[in-house]
Design a protein around this motif. Sequence first.
Motif, PDB file in Angstrom:
ATOM      1  N   UNK A 165      46.459  58.153  92.098  1.00  0.00           N
ATOM      2  CA  UNK A 165      46.399  57.045  91.776  1.00  0.00           C
ATOM      3  C   UNK A 165      47.672  56.392  93.582  1.00  0.00           C
ATOM      4  N   UNK A 211      46.552  61.889  74.203  1.00  0.00           N
ATOM      5  CA  UNK A 211      45.958  61.010  74.358  1.00  0.00           C
ATOM      6  C   UNK A 211      45.841  59.734  74.160  1.00  0.00           C
ATOM      7  N   UNK A 212      46.048  59.499  72.674  1.00  0.00           N
ATOM      8  CA  UNK A 212      46.871  58.186  72.304  1.00  0.00           C
ATOM      9  C   UNK A 212      47.983  57.121  73.414  1.00  0.00           C
ATOM     10  N   UNK A 253      50.025  53.700  77.756  1.00  0.00           N
ATOM     11  CA  UNK A 253      50.749  54.104  78.384  1.00  0.00           C
ATOM     12  C   UNK A 253      49.597  52.893  79.537  1.00  0.00           C
ATOM     13  N   UNK A 254      48.062  53.250  80.010  1.00  0.00           N
ATOM     14  CA  UNK A 254      47.829  52.760  80.344  1.00  0.00           C
ATOM     15  C   UNK A 254      47.253  50.940  80.108  1.00  0.00           C
ATOM     16  N   UNK A 255      46.894  50.805  79.076  1.00  0.00           N
ATOM     17  CA  UNK A 255      47.201  49.791  78.476  1.00  0.00           C
ATOM     18  C   UNK A 255      47.481  49.448  76.801  1.00  0.00           C
ATOM     19  N   UNK A 284      46.702  46.345  74.807  1.00  0.00           N
ATOM     20  CA  UNK A 284      45.829  45.981  73.937  1.00  0.00           C
ATOM     21  C   UNK A 284      45.033  47.036  74.105  1.00  0.00           C
ATOM     22  N   UNK A 285      44.048  47.312  75.152  1.00  0.00           N
ATOM     23  CA  UNK A 285      43.033  48.426  74.814  1.00  0.00           C
ATOM     24  C   UNK A 285      43.269  49.307  73.593  1.00  0.00           C
ATOM     25  N   UNK A 286      44.035  50.193  73.592  1.00  0.00           N
ATOM     26  CA  UNK A 286      44.514  51.258  73.301  1.00  0.00           C
ATOM     27  C   UNK A 286      44.367  50.984  71.729  1.00  0.00           C
ATOM     28  N   UNK A 287      45.043  49.480  70.994  1.00  0.00           N
ATOM     29  CA  UNK A 287      44.417  49.336  70.016  1.00  0.00           C
ATOM     30  C   UNK A 287      43.223  49.177  69.877  1.00  0.00           C
ATOM     31  N   UNK A 297      49.258  57.961  75.810  1.00  0.00           N
ATOM     32  CA  UNK A 297      48.053  58.055  77.101  1.00  0.00           C
ATOM     33  C   UNK A 297      47.184  56.478  77.425  1.00  0.00           C
ATOM     34  N   UNK A 298      46.547  56.721  76.327  1.00  0.00           N
ATOM     35  CA  UNK A 298      45.701  54.931  76.333  1.00  0.00           C
ATOM     36  C   UNK A 298      47.386  53.886  76.259  1.00  0.00           C
ATOM     37  N   UNK A 303      46.943  62.554  87.606  1.00  0.00           N
ATOM     38  CA  UNK A 303      46.888  61.314  87.323  1.00  0.00           C
ATOM     39  C   UNK A 303      47.696  60.349  88.706  1.00  0.00           C
ATOM     40  N   UNK A 321      40.838  50.368  70.754  1.00  0.00           N
ATOM     41  CA  UNK A 321      40.398  51.587  70.194  1.00  0.00           C
ATOM     42  C   UNK A 321      40.348  52.252  69.558  1.00  0.00           C
TER      43      UNK A 321
END
Lengths: 246, 571
Positions: free
Chosen positions: B551, B426-427, B432-434, B436-439, B429-430, B547, B441
């Motif tokens: 998209x 999950x980390x 990969x998706x974004x 900055x936001x992953x950080x 995937x986060x 996923x 979170x």
Amino acid sequence: MTGDANGTGGDVILRLEDVNTYYGRIHALQGIDLEVQRGEIVTLIGANGAGKTTALKTVSGLLHPPMGKIIFDGADVTHVAAHELVRAGIGHVPEGRRIFARLTVLENLHMGGFTRSVAERSEDLERALTLFPRLRERLSQKGGSLSGGEQQMLAIGRALMSRPRLLLLDEPSLGLSPILVQQIFELIKEINSQGMTILLVEQNALQALNVAHRGYVLQTGKIILSDTASGLAANADVRRAYLGEI
Amino acid sequence: MTDARSAVMVATTRHPWGGVVRVGLLGGVVAVYLCLVGIVPTFAERPLISGAISLGHTALAMAAVFSGYLAARRAPAGNVQAVAAGALAGAIAGSALALLVVVGEVVDVRAVMLQASPALYDLLTLGMGLAGFWIPAVAGAVLAGAAAAVSILPSSYRLPLSWGLVAVVVLGLFAGLLRTPMLTGALSGVARFLFASDGLTPVGAVITFVVAIGTNVLQRRVLVRQRIAEMPATRRRALLAPAIVAGLLIVLVLPLSLGGFFAQVIALVALYVLMGFGLNITLGLAGLLDLGFVAFFAVGAYTVGLLTSPGEFGIAQWPFWAAIPFAALIAMAFGAFLGLPILGIRGDYLAIATLGFGEIIRILAGSDLLKQWLGGPRGILNIPKPIDVPPDHFLAGPHQIYYIALACAALVAFVAWRLRDSRLGRAWIAIREDEDVAQALGIDLVQTKLLAYMLGAAFAGLGGGIFSALVGSIVSSSIQLFVSINVVAIIIVGGMGSIPGVVVGAAFLIGVPELFRELSSYRFLFYGIALIAMMRYRPEGLLPSRIVRRELHVPDEVAAPGAPVNGSAAG
């Protein structure tokens, strides 16, 4: 991390002392002093480019100040990495919501609870869905298909999933219709009434001062004014500069 | 169909037959091109239906069929018009070939066009020479007209017919391959009846055509798919078990009856499946585009070479099984070492940086600097086979490498599958998706990205180690950028982030070109065309993950019940 900072009152949750932050070579924050008490909503208002978003990113550790000190919950967190500050209790809702558009609403919320155990997560999820019942109807829908207001709720819900003690909100009203802006601010008040401390950055100064207890006015990287929210709302300079009065 | 055609009509406000003529001219250009670059003459040496139709004729026929199909869609409304349009386009395309024959027979253009030989003209005129110059034009008109006619038939006729033709072409292509193993078994009579040594027999072609149409019609009548979809989940699961057993039998037992060449090909495919699974973690899950995969492939290959070879550069003469874990571990260590400085780089820039690493390792491997240890261009020879068996044993050839690569691929697939649903997955995937936001979170970017990069590197090293045992040597010329490109292409064609997609992608991009080695370098032309077509018409890959499908097929979801009507509009 060092111990308690300078013997401040026990109810101060966040304190910035002479914080300077640079964006490349731009001196974005020029000696900011700021204080948030537990249970408060404090708002940072100011024009575009005043340094509001930079201030939030500095607090959440996405940017690090070469000068100054940040004290969160009695500990010096100036040099703590962003991902560790989440565990320490700081939740950040970034500008423009930045939800994971390709993931479902449920997956988005689970990502928010990354630092929590599985058992804690289901409890947090229930809490977030009670606060935002509309998200419950959309759990298996992909994040990008939500409306702007729902996306903002999801972004806030995602940040709440880490059970923060301080919530940083960056422009929650950005790009929303007036009715939805009203709704979002109602929600902010409600979250606060449940005991959440909130540092709110807004361009919509009028609304922000309506819900906040205290406020700071930021101008080109410096704090030029601080007062209670009602005091700022009554201030002639503030009214002229930020509330659109002549 | 009528709607689509009238829509095209509205778009072209010029003369209604202008589009048809343009299709014909385009078809002619393609056909002449196929002839002059040598595809038709080369393909002509390989029969599809023995003694009757060669692959060269098939290539030209396909150009005519496509012209007819496209022309029918651009024709004015009406069935007669559609067929006439197809015939017209085919005649124009064929006339281009006729012109080529006339010009070529009268003026010798071979000084400029190497392939414009009398042999080519004989091919085009079915042996009649200048006197038969009209043949391509007539054949083009007939074929394209027929294709246009088929294209306007209702789908209950059109699909079985197309299916039958495709089956004949595919079986014809693989005839030699299928015949060899069948000859040894009880099926030798059937094999002789269906397959000649170099293609389908004419009778075999007719039988294939009829059987393919029959199964297709039957499948439609019985509504197999619908019935399976309507089945309760328990019964569907009961159906799944025999399907899995059959699949396992094909994968495990069938290769034993196939010859050494085929085993070599599927061993290579299994190897790329293994590496595809590895890169799928780095690229598919964590979104890190690693174009330097070959660097870790090389590390693994040289590690196994050095540790096992009894030759001049070998240092240990260990057995393969002792060396292979080190191949993965040392590649992983290289991954950490090379990854740390560059993982702060984002997106496209990371791709370029990793590309640089791949090149550095490639050049170092062949350099004079390391020649005394790695052997330079001569490389490390005499790498032993993992399992030492007498030459007549069933595991003597590349078969054993196939099974080893298969087992390792299964292991990697299992690891990747378990990781995807884990916290670490999950980390990734986060991130990969974004990022900055992953950080924000709570995800540690450096540690998480480095782990993805290192795991990918370890699996590349494993692949390299097995490769060196497959070939029996490792030379610097095996370390090619093309290895990295292939692995990335496999993932994209198969479907980003999808595990079955990697298998299909590897079979398609590695297996098929290897099987057509005799068609020499033209296979890379088709490789390229296939990649372009793929990205244009099916960007999500052959077997996309959930996923990605979500998209790229937004309309399905917006139309789903319960979705808000103003779903995507900002509220």
